[in-house]
Design a protein around this motif. Sequence first.
Motif, PDB file in Angstrom:
ATOM      1  N   GLY A 148     -46.045  36.012  95.298  1.00 24.32           N
ATOM      2  CA  GLY A 148     -45.924  36.406  96.605  1.00 24.32           C
ATOM      3  C   GLY A 148     -44.275  36.514  97.067  1.00 24.32           C
ATOM      4  N   ALA A 149     -43.457  36.312  96.284  1.00 29.89           N
ATOM      5  CA  ALA A 149     -42.132  36.268  96.632  1.00 29.89           C
ATOM      6  C   ALA A 149     -41.805  37.864  96.960  1.00 29.89           C
ATOM      7  N   GLU A 150     -40.795  37.993  97.621  1.00 30.45           N
ATOM      8  CA  GLU A 150     -40.207  39.310  98.130  1.00 30.45           C
ATOM      9  C   GLU A 150     -39.519  39.599  97.090  1.00 30.45           C
ATOM     10  N   VAL A 151     -39.263  40.939  96.807  1.00 35.11           N
ATOM     11  CA  VAL A 151     -38.637  41.482  95.351  1.00 35.11           C
ATOM     12  C   VAL A 151     -37.070  41.182  96.082  1.00 35.11           C
ATOM     13  N   CYS A 152     -36.270  40.426  95.169  1.00 31.95           N
ATOM     14  CA  CYS A 152     -34.757  40.155  95.445  1.00 31.95           C
ATOM     15  C   CYS A 152     -34.038  41.558  95.544  1.00 31.95           C
ATOM     16  N   SER A 153     -33.093  41.572  96.268  1.00 37.64           N
ATOM     17  CA  SER A 153     -32.300  42.587  96.605  1.00 37.64           C
ATOM     18  C   SER A 153     -31.393  42.977  95.517  1.00 37.64           C
ATOM     19  N   ARG A 154     -31.309  41.779  94.754  1.00 35.35           N
ATOM     20  CA  ARG A 154     -30.249  41.968  93.501  1.00 35.35           C
ATOM     21  C   ARG A 154     -31.132  42.291  92.281  1.00 35.35           C
ATOM     22  N   SER A 155     -32.364  42.369  92.424  1.00 29.56           N
ATOM     23  CA  SER A 155     -33.075  42.387  90.882  1.00 29.56           C
ATOM     24  C   SER A 155     -32.863  43.475  90.024  1.00 29.56           C
ATOM     25  N   GLY A 156     -32.469  44.810  90.833  1.00 26.88           N
ATOM     26  CA  GLY A 156     -32.000  45.779  89.960  1.00 26.88           C
ATOM     27  C   GLY A 156     -30.677  45.503  89.126  1.00 26.88           C
ATOM     28  N   GLU A 157     -29.858  44.476  89.694  1.00 30.83           N
ATOM     29  CA  GLU A 157     -28.469  44.468  88.699  1.00 30.83           C
ATOM     30  C   GLU A 157     -28.462  42.981  88.454  1.00 30.83           C
ATOM     31  N   CYS A 158     -29.480  42.382  88.448  1.00 28.60           N
ATOM     32  CA  CYS A 158     -29.535  40.683  87.939  1.00 28.60           C
ATOM     33  C   CYS A 158     -29.418  40.503  86.561  1.00 28.60           C
ATOM     34  N   ARG A 159     -28.372  39.965  86.139  1.00 28.48           N
ATOM     35  CA  ARG A 159     -28.141  39.829  84.526  1.00 28.48           C
ATOM     36  C   ARG A 159     -29.022  38.705  84.229  1.00 28.48           C
ATOM     37  N   THR A 160     -29.627  37.932  84.791  1.00 23.70           N
ATOM     38  CA  THR A 160     -30.321  36.870  84.321  1.00 23.70           C
ATOM     39  C   THR A 160     -31.765  36.950  84.613  1.00 23.70           C
ATOM     40  N   LEU A 161     -32.332  37.962  85.365  1.00 22.33           N
ATOM     41  CA  LEU A 161     -34.074  37.852  85.717  1.00 22.33           C
ATOM     42  C   LEU A 161     -34.808  38.188  84.305  1.00 22.33           C
ATOM     43  N   ALA A 162     -34.176  38.747  83.199  1.00 18.62           N
ATOM     44  CA  ALA A 162     -35.129  38.740  82.113  1.00 18.62           C
ATOM     45  C   ALA A 162     -35.340  37.550  81.467  1.00 18.62           C
ATOM     46  N   LEU A 163     -34.027  36.700  81.601  1.00 13.36           N
ATOM     47  CA  LEU A 163     -34.137  35.326  81.042  1.00 13.36           C
ATOM     48  C   LEU A 163     -35.024  34.477  81.839  1.00 13.36           C
ATOM     49  N   TRP A 164     -35.221  34.409  83.053  1.00 15.01           N
ATOM     50  CA  TRP A 164     -36.037  33.689  83.985  1.00 15.01           C
ATOM     51  C   TRP A 164     -37.544  34.319  83.697  1.00 15.01           C
ATOM     52  N   ARG A 165     -37.718  35.587  83.660  1.00 17.38           N
ATOM     53  CA  ARG A 165     -38.971  36.173  83.297  1.00 17.38           C
ATOM     54  C   ARG A 165     -39.528  35.518  81.900  1.00 17.38           C
ATOM     55  N   GLY A 166     -38.518  35.333  81.038  1.00 18.91           N
ATOM     56  CA  GLY A 166     -39.081  34.848  79.508  1.00 18.91           C
ATOM     57  C   GLY A 166     -39.296  33.695  79.590  1.00 18.91           C
ATOM     58  N   LEU A 167     -38.479  32.661  80.375  1.00 19.67           N
ATOM     59  CA  LEU A 167     -38.831  31.354  80.708  1.00 19.67           C
ATOM     60  C   LEU A 167     -40.090  31.110  81.175  1.00 19.67           C
ATOM     61  N   ASP A 168     -40.362  31.779  82.228  1.00 18.53           N
ATOM     62  CA  ASP A 168     -41.655  31.702  83.076  1.00 18.53           C
ATOM     63  C   ASP A 168     -42.882  32.234  82.133  1.00 18.53           C
ATOM     64  N   LYS A 169     -42.662  32.843  81.164  1.00 19.20           N
ATOM     65  CA  LYS A 169     -43.682  33.337  80.420  1.00 19.20           C
ATOM     66  C   LYS A 169     -44.050  32.215  79.313  1.00 19.20           C
ATOM     67  N   VAL A 170     -42.910  31.791  78.693  1.00 18.72           N
ATOM     68  CA  VAL A 170     -43.033  30.810  77.520  1.00 18.72           C
ATOM     69  C   VAL A 170     -43.606  29.516  78.164  1.00 18.72           C
ATOM     70  N   ILE A 171     -43.427  29.241  79.555  1.00 15.30           N
ATOM     71  CA  ILE A 171     -43.880  28.008  80.199  1.00 15.30           C
ATOM     72  C   ILE A 171     -45.462  28.259  80.119  1.00 15.30           C
ATOM     73  N   SER A 172     -45.771  29.458  80.822  1.00 21.45           N
ATOM     74  CA  SER A 172     -47.213  29.918  81.096  1.00 21.45           C
ATOM     75  C   SER A 172     -47.899  30.047  79.946  1.00 21.45           C
ATOM     76  N   ASP A 173     -47.439  30.430  78.777  1.00 22.29           N
ATOM     77  CA  ASP A 173     -48.429  30.656  77.693  1.00 22.29           C
ATOM     78  C   ASP A 173     -48.175  29.245  76.946  1.00 22.29           C
ATOM     79  N   TYR A 174     -47.205  28.402  77.204  1.00 21.41           N
ATOM     80  CA  TYR A 174     -47.542  26.920  76.324  1.00 21.41           C
ATOM     81  C   TYR A 174     -48.681  26.294  77.019  1.00 21.41           C
ATOM     82  N   LEU A 175     -48.613  26.233  78.534  1.00 16.35           N
ATOM     83  CA  LEU A 175     -49.563  25.449  79.334  1.00 16.35           C
ATOM     84  C   LEU A 175     -50.881  25.960  79.080  1.00 16.35           C
ATOM     85  N   ASN A 176     -51.085  27.403  79.037  1.00 16.78           N
ATOM     86  CA  ASN A 176     -52.447  28.101  78.722  1.00 16.78           C
ATOM     87  C   ASN A 176     -52.861  27.849  77.125  1.00 16.78           C
ATOM     88  N   GLY A 177     -52.022  27.432  76.433  1.00 12.78           N
ATOM     89  CA  GLY A 177     -52.352  27.305  75.133  1.00 12.78           C
ATOM     90  C   GLY A 177     -52.899  25.756  74.888  1.00 12.78           C
TER      91      GLY A 177
END
Length: 143
Positions: free
Chosen positions: A96-125
Amino acid sequence: MLISTKGRYALRVMIDLAEHQADGFIPLRTIAQRQGISEKYLESIIKLLVKAKLLTGLRGKGGGYRLTMAPEQYTVGSILRLTEDSMAPVSCLEPGAEVCSRSGECRTLALWRGLDKVISDYLNGVTLADLMHTDPEGFDYVI
């Protein structure tokens, strides 16, 4: 990400009930005593688990709580999502978070999405059955 006491206790309760499935319905008092959790606090956790249909309860003599499915069908992720406000590593990835105004230029967003996926995949496994058969000194589950 920090897992709350409620989340940790919910996992302990679920493991306890999984380990004692053959005993039928387990009274709240018995679970609380085995796990060293106050009955009052445990009631609030059990209520969440029953509402989500992870547990079923029976009132009266011989009553208590039991799992609604086999331990192999419960993932750690499904349990923790009930108790935690967010499992996201950063606020912009929270549900439910609003889209960050910096998301288009955020150099770390992919890192955080990757980490979120790893955490989710691990806990769901990881399932309750996995935790029932885990040595308390170490957990060898690998994604």
